[in-house]
Design a protein around this motif. Structure first.
Motif, mmCIF file in Angstrom:
data_model
loop_
_atom_site.group_PDB
_atom_site.id
_atom_site.type_symbol
_atom_site.label_atom_id
_atom_site.label_comp_id
_atom_site.label_asym_id
_atom_site.label_seq_id
_atom_site.Cartn_x
_atom_site.Cartn_y
_atom_site.Cartn_z
ATOM 1 N N VAL A 229 57.062 -85.149 93.960
ATOM 2 C CA VAL A 229 57.310 -86.546 93.608
ATOM 3 C C VAL A 229 57.102 -86.744 92.115
ATOM 4 N N THR A 230 58.031 -87.448 91.469
ATOM 5 C CA THR A 230 57.827 -87.869 90.080
ATOM 6 C C THR A 230 57.758 -89.387 90.053
ATOM 7 N N LEU A 231 56.629 -89.901 89.612
ATOM 8 C CA LEU A 231 56.373 -91.338 89.570
ATOM 9 C C LEU A 231 56.254 -91.775 88.118
ATOM 10 N N ASP A 232 57.154 -92.671 87.691
ATOM 11 C CA ASP A 232 57.156 -93.166 86.313
ATOM 12 C C ASP A 232 57.006 -94.686 86.351
ATOM 13 N N LEU A 233 55.798 -95.155 86.102
ATOM 14 C CA LEU A 233 55.492 -96.586 86.110
ATOM 15 C C LEU A 233 54.785 -96.932 84.802
ATOM 16 N N ARG A 234 55.447 -97.720 83.981
ATOM 17 C CA ARG A 234 54.839 -98.091 82.698
ATOM 18 C C ARG A 234 55.060 -99.565 82.405
ATOM 19 N N ALA A 235 54.037 -100.180 81.826
ATOM 20 C CA ALA A 235 54.133 -101.605 81.495
ATOM 21 C C ALA A 235 53.332 -101.896 80.236
ATOM 22 N N LEU A 236 53.839 -102.832 79.460
ATOM 23 C CA LEU A 236 53.094 -103.376 78.323
ATOM 24 C C LEU A 236 51.987 -104.265 78.861
ATOM 25 N N GLN A 237 50.783 -104.141 78.331
ATOM 26 C CA GLN A 237 49.685 -105.028 78.695
ATOM 27 C C GLN A 237 48.992 -105.495 77.430
ATOM 28 N N GLU A 238 48.800 -106.817 77.322
ATOM 29 C CA GLU A 238 48.049 -107.352 76.191
ATOM 30 C C GLU A 238 47.408 -108.681 76.558
ATOM 31 N N GLU A 239 46.307 -108.988 75.908
ATOM 32 C CA GLU A 239 45.585 -110.234 76.184
ATOM 33 C C GLU A 239 46.275 -111.402 75.493
ATOM 34 N N ARG A 240 46.520 -112.458 76.246
ATOM 35 C CA ARG A 240 47.161 -113.659 75.718
ATOM 36 C C ARG A 240 46.485 -114.899 76.291
ATOM 37 N N THR A 241 46.908 -116.073 75.812
ATOM 38 C CA THR A 241 46.458 -117.341 76.386
ATOM 39 C C THR A 241 47.675 -118.153 76.829
ATOM 40 N N THR A 242 47.466 -118.996 77.811
ATOM 41 C CA THR A 242 48.489 -119.919 78.291
ATOM 42 C C THR A 242 47.763 -121.155 78.798
ATOM 43 N N TYR A 243 48.484 -122.075 79.447
ATOM 44 C CA TYR A 243 47.795 -123.286 79.907
ATOM 45 C C TYR A 243 48.471 -123.901 81.130
ATOM 46 N N ASN A 244 47.619 -124.511 81.976
ATOM 47 C CA ASN A 244 48.074 -125.341 83.084
ATOM 48 C C ASN A 244 48.335 -126.752 82.578
ATOM 49 N N VAL A 245 49.213 -127.467 83.251
ATOM 50 C CA VAL A 245 49.417 -128.892 82.993
ATOM 51 C C VAL A 245 48.883 -129.653 84.208
#
Length: 508
Positions: A229-245
């Motif tokens: 099996v070859t499994l290729d899973l990659r994602a950008l991860q970074e800390e951010r802020t957002t907001y609820n209304v």
């Protein structure tokens, strides 16, 4: 004649009152309650054309900001300000609740088994493989009542990629148990038809690259123990802020709040018009038609959550920011996540666990909320089915702290059955939303008949509980006081009527 008429008038009135007492009571019982009347008014005024205008706004925002409305992006921020601006103009007290989260964006997701490609979806917060992926033998984990939930389910899978069936515990627990047993990657296959798009919930708990595949693909791979099996899973991860209304009416009790919410953010792959523009737009129109200072007994608090697509972060942050006393001020929570799926089902959250599937019943009051939705839709010719509290949407944290909850859902990646197609129309053997979490979740991906029906149910139930939550959590103090005052007034009226009848008898 006039003097006689004046003398007889009390007798006529009293006789009429006495004769109509039982009839009036029966008529009153048959008439709609004040909550029903407010609900009916809201349902009439919350029109699908107005809701669609909000959806058009969301589509145009996404089209002009990179194609999506994901949390922390310009597309989300503009969507949030669109909502907040309309609520402020309608007279609501509006707050923007900021919070941090871990933003992720898919860079690669592929699975190859002995040279054959198998579609796979990386789970939110999954650790990334090296570029080009990892190649290892496939370890098939035999499913049981708790498949892959304990390290003992695996034996020694050191250096292998584990194939695990969904069910009984979280994806995070499965991948952690696989990691404890030595696995270098995890493939989780669905236990129902349809794609598997999940989250590991907390970046800190994510240990090995993990993705989801369909039930059919999982069953096919279950016969290939030891395959390369070859499994290729990659994602950008970074800390951010957002907001609820958050928007709350200026009127109504603040210690018995009716709360209704929908997540406003989309996935990074597309504009998210069904998921969850439909819930957000219908909720916005319900709030606008109710107005910021309605004649209600209970304050109504509307919420548009951010970062739902990253693991229910916004709603969880909100509930966790409340003290226990502030949580007690919330009488109930109504959730609306995807209410216009193009191959729509009509699901109501199973508050009483009458279906006996998956999670148990919701907190006390959830059964009554379920029946309010079921009853309204049935009266309008729509048969419903229950859907389990799986924890996949923003009701999750509310339920965990004991707040009764309920809501509506028209289906995501699940497959419509023959029986459901016969009952609701649409196409059997096809996902309720074939564009779920994809770029094609656009204005063309909405069943507006389903949206209209569900928006009416949303408006009606919200209006009903804005007047009284008695059926959910008993008679509230102010309601009890009001009833006592009414009883006093009626006793006084009876006393006056008795005195008038006595005077009339003497005059006669």
């Amino acid at each position: 004649m006039s003097a006689l008429r004046d003398r007889l008038r009390p007798a006529v009135v009293i006789a009429a009152c006495a004769g109509l007492t039982l009839t009036t009571a029966a008529t009153a019982a048959a008439q709609p309650s004040p909550g029903d009347r407010l609900g009916d008014k809201l349902a009439r005024n919350v029109e699908v054309g107005k809701i669609n205008r909000h959806l058009i706004a969301m589509q145009r925002i996404a089209d002009s900001t990179g194609g999506n409305r994901a949390a922390s992006t310009e597309g989300y921020n503009r969507s949030a300000e669109y909502v907040a601006g309309k609520l402020e103009a309608a007279g609501y007290n509006v707050t923007r609740q900021e919070f941090p989260f871990t933003y992720t964006e898919t860079l690669a997701e592929s699975l190859t088994v002995d040279g054959t490609d198998v579609p796979i979806i990386i789970m939110s917060y999954s650790p990334s493989t090296p570029e080009g992926g990892i190649t290892a033998p496939l370890a098939v984990i035999e499913p049981d009542d708790t498949p892959g939930c304990e390290a003992s389910d695996y034996g020694d899978v050191t250096g292998q990629i584990a194939l695990i069936q969904r069910g009984a515990c979280t994806f995070a627990q499965k991948q952690a148990s696989a990691a404890d047993a030595g696995a270098v990657g995890a493939i989780i296959y669905n236990n129902v038809d349809g794609e598997l798009n999940g989250t590991l919930g907390d970046p800190a708990a994510a240990r090995i690259p993990t993705g989801g595949i369909t039930l059919a693909d999982g069953q096919a791979l279950a016969g290939q123990e030891g395959a390369e099996v070859t499994l290729d899973l990659r994602a950008l991860q970074e800390e951010r802020t957002t907001y609820n209304v958050i928007a709350e009416t200026k009127t109504g009790r603040k210690d018995n709040v009716v709360m209704a919410g929908a997540h406003l953010d989309s996935v990074t792959e597309g504009p998210g018009i069904n998921d969850n523009g439909t819930g957000s737009a219908a909720l916005l129109e319900t709030a606008l038609q109710l107005g910021g200072s309605p004649k209600v007994n209970n304050a109504v608090r509307f919420a548009w959550w951010s970062a739902e697509e990253f693991g229910l972060v916004g709603s969880t942050h909100y509930v966790d920011s409340l003290s226990f006393e502030q949580q007690l001020d919330i009488a109930l929570y109504l959730n609306f996540d995807m209410i216009g799926s193009p191959n729509a089902a009509y699901f109501v959250y199973d508050g009483d666990d009458s279906d006996g599937v998956g999670a148990g019943a919701g907190p006390y009051g959830s059964a009554q909320i379920e029946q309010s939705f079921v009853g309204y839709l049935a009266e309008n010719g729509v048969e419903t089915e229950g859907t389990d509290f799986t924890g996949r949407s923003d009701y999750g944290r509310f339920i965990e702290v004991g707040i009764p909850a309920g809501g509506l859902f028209t289906g995501a990646e699940g497959i419509k059955t023959e029986e459901q197609a016969a009952k609701w129309g649409g196409e059997a053997g096809v996902a309720y939303d074939p564009c779920y979490h994809q770029a094609c979740d656009t204005l063309g991906n909405v069943d507006r008949v389903a949206l209209d029906r569900n928006a009416d149910a949303m408006a009606w139930v919200t209006g009903k509980y804005a007047v009284s939550t008695e059926e959910v959590n008993g008679v509230a103090p102010q309601e009890a006081k009001s009833r006592a005052e009414v009883a006093k007034q009626r006793a006084a009226q009876r006393s006056l009527a008795t005195m008038a009848a006595h005077d009339h008898a003497e005059a006669a």
